[in-house]
Scaffold this motif. Structure first.
Motif, PDB file in Angstrom:
ATOM      1  N   ASN A  44      -3.958   5.097   5.070  1.00  0.00           N
ATOM      2  CA  ASN A  44      -3.358   4.846   3.766  1.00  0.00           C
ATOM      3  C   ASN A  44      -4.115   3.788   2.966  1.00  0.00           C
ATOM      4  OD1 ASN A  44      -0.842   6.544   3.729  1.00  0.00           O
ATOM      5  ND2 ASN A  44      -0.427   5.391   5.596  1.00  0.00           N
ATOM      6  N   ASN A  45      -4.636   2.775   3.650  1.00  0.00           N
ATOM      7  CA  ASN A  45      -5.320   1.677   2.966  1.00  0.00           C
ATOM      8  C   ASN A  45      -6.791   1.663   3.389  1.00  0.00           C
ATOM      9  OD1 ASN A  45      -6.109  -0.648   1.670  1.00  0.00           O
ATOM     10  ND2 ASN A  45      -4.811  -2.028   2.855  1.00  0.00           N
ATOM     11  N   GLU A  69      -4.706   0.420   9.755  1.00  0.00           N
ATOM     12  CA  GLU A  69      -4.027  -0.173   8.607  1.00  0.00           C
ATOM     13  C   GLU A  69      -3.986  -1.706   8.735  1.00  0.00           C
ATOM     14  OE1 GLU A  69      -3.205   1.750   6.188  1.00  0.00           O
ATOM     15  OE2 GLU A  69      -2.776   3.734   7.010  1.00  0.00           O
ATOM     16  N   GLY A  82      -8.770  -1.640   2.595  1.00  0.00           N
ATOM     17  CA  GLY A  82      -8.417  -2.694   3.541  1.00  0.00           C
ATOM     18  C   GLY A  82      -9.086  -2.503   4.886  1.00  0.00           C
ATOM     19  N   THR A  91       0.833  -1.197   0.000  1.00  0.00           N
ATOM     20  CA  THR A  91       0.000   0.000   0.000  1.00  0.00           C
ATOM     21  C   THR A  91       0.871   1.252   0.000  1.00  0.00           C
ATOM     22  OG1 THR A  91      -1.728  -1.148   1.244  1.00  0.00           O
ATOM     23  CG2 THR A  91      -1.783   1.262   1.249  1.00  0.00           C
TER      24      THR A  91
END
Length: 284
Positions: free
Chosen positions: A112-113, A90, A116, A4
């Motif tokens: 960031n993800n 994350e 997910g 990622t």
């Protein structure tokens, strides 16, 4: 498997929030009040509810649905505290998969993800469990972006990354569907906040730890001349008649349910008992 991309410096955001612990934050207060309003009409019992945000101390401990009180397990996503668990979104794993309600407040805009996180949040809900999230929306601080862009181009001949990318409401519903949520809903609350000067806005952003969180931000200090030019452009373009300047704040709300057989399903194609012609009449 591809890694990622690291867009946000979450360690930096954590340090800023920890340093400012205990300071008043009108955005937190606004979002918490809105969360209570959204839960109040839901006629469900939420016996097992988790709420996650950057600093658990700033999260509400309780709320109320249409069926009664909700007691939240509060979890920090960034700032560790001896009284609360810390879970990295994350790698989201609260340890149990039977939550009736999971709430994320003001953290997803620096995750960031995001796909997910949504996948794992859904996986930790009980069937027919509810997920709700609030995050800073994609058109927030458009005035500030514009002023800094103009100042950077004028004084440096290029653009420095200063304002974080944010999720657009048009993309949010697709993210919920991709994660497998049923009955996904997204909506925006838009607020226009006014300040005496652009510098008052800059001070507010520093005061709530909301300045540049990007991993690829410029490491040099912003020169006083460029800061002054950005403020001047801001005032020229976004001041009202009384001299005060506007700043747009968008709060993006997402909600979805863990799938369950009791939920309303779309009709199969071709299963309608009436045709559109029966409803509208012959318009040909």
């Amino acid at each position: 498997m591809s890694q990622t991309p690291r867009i946000f410096d979450r360690a930096l955001v954590a340090r800023r929030i920890e340093r400012l612990a205990g300071h008043a934050n009108f955005i937190h207060e606004l979002v918490a009040a809105d969360l209570h309003d959204r839960l109040a009409p839901v006629t469900r019992d939420f016996q097992k509810a988790l709420i996650i945000g950057p600093d658990a101390r700033a999260l509400p401990a309780q709320s109320r649905s249409g069926n009664g009180p909700i007691d939240f397990e509060r979890v920090s996503s960034l700032v560790p505290d001896a009284g609360f668990r810390t879970i990295d979104p994350e790698h989201f794993d609260p340890g149990q998969k039977d939550y009736d309600l999971i709430v994320s407040l003001l953290d997803m805009q620096v995750v960031n993800n995001v796909p997910g996180f949504l996948d794992t949040a859904r996986a930790h809900l009980a069937p027919d469990g509810l997920f709700i999230a609030a995050l800073i929306g994609g058109r927030s601080l458009t005035e500030l972006r514009d002023a800094w862009l103009a100042a950077d181009v004028e004084m440096a001949g290029g653009v420095s990354p200063r304002v974080a990318p944010m999720i657009d409401v048009r993309d949010a519903g697709g993210l919920l569907q991709r994660a497998g949520f049923a009955l996904p809903v997204t909506d925006l609350e838009t607020h226009v906040v006014r300040y005496a000067t652009p510098f008052a806005l800059f001070d507010e952003l520093r005061g709530i730890g909301a300045t540049n969180p990007l991993a690829e931000r410029g490491r040099g200090l912003t020169t006083p001349a460029r800061l002054a030019r950005a403020a001047q452009i801001y005032a020229e373009r976004y001041a009202d008649a009384d001299g005060r300047v506007r700043a747009t704040l968008e709060i993006l709300w997402l909600s979805g349910w863990a799938p369950h057989e009791s939920q309303q399903k779309p009709l199969r194609p071709g299963s309608a008992q009436k045709s559109l012609r029966d409803v509208l009449g012959d318009k040909g």
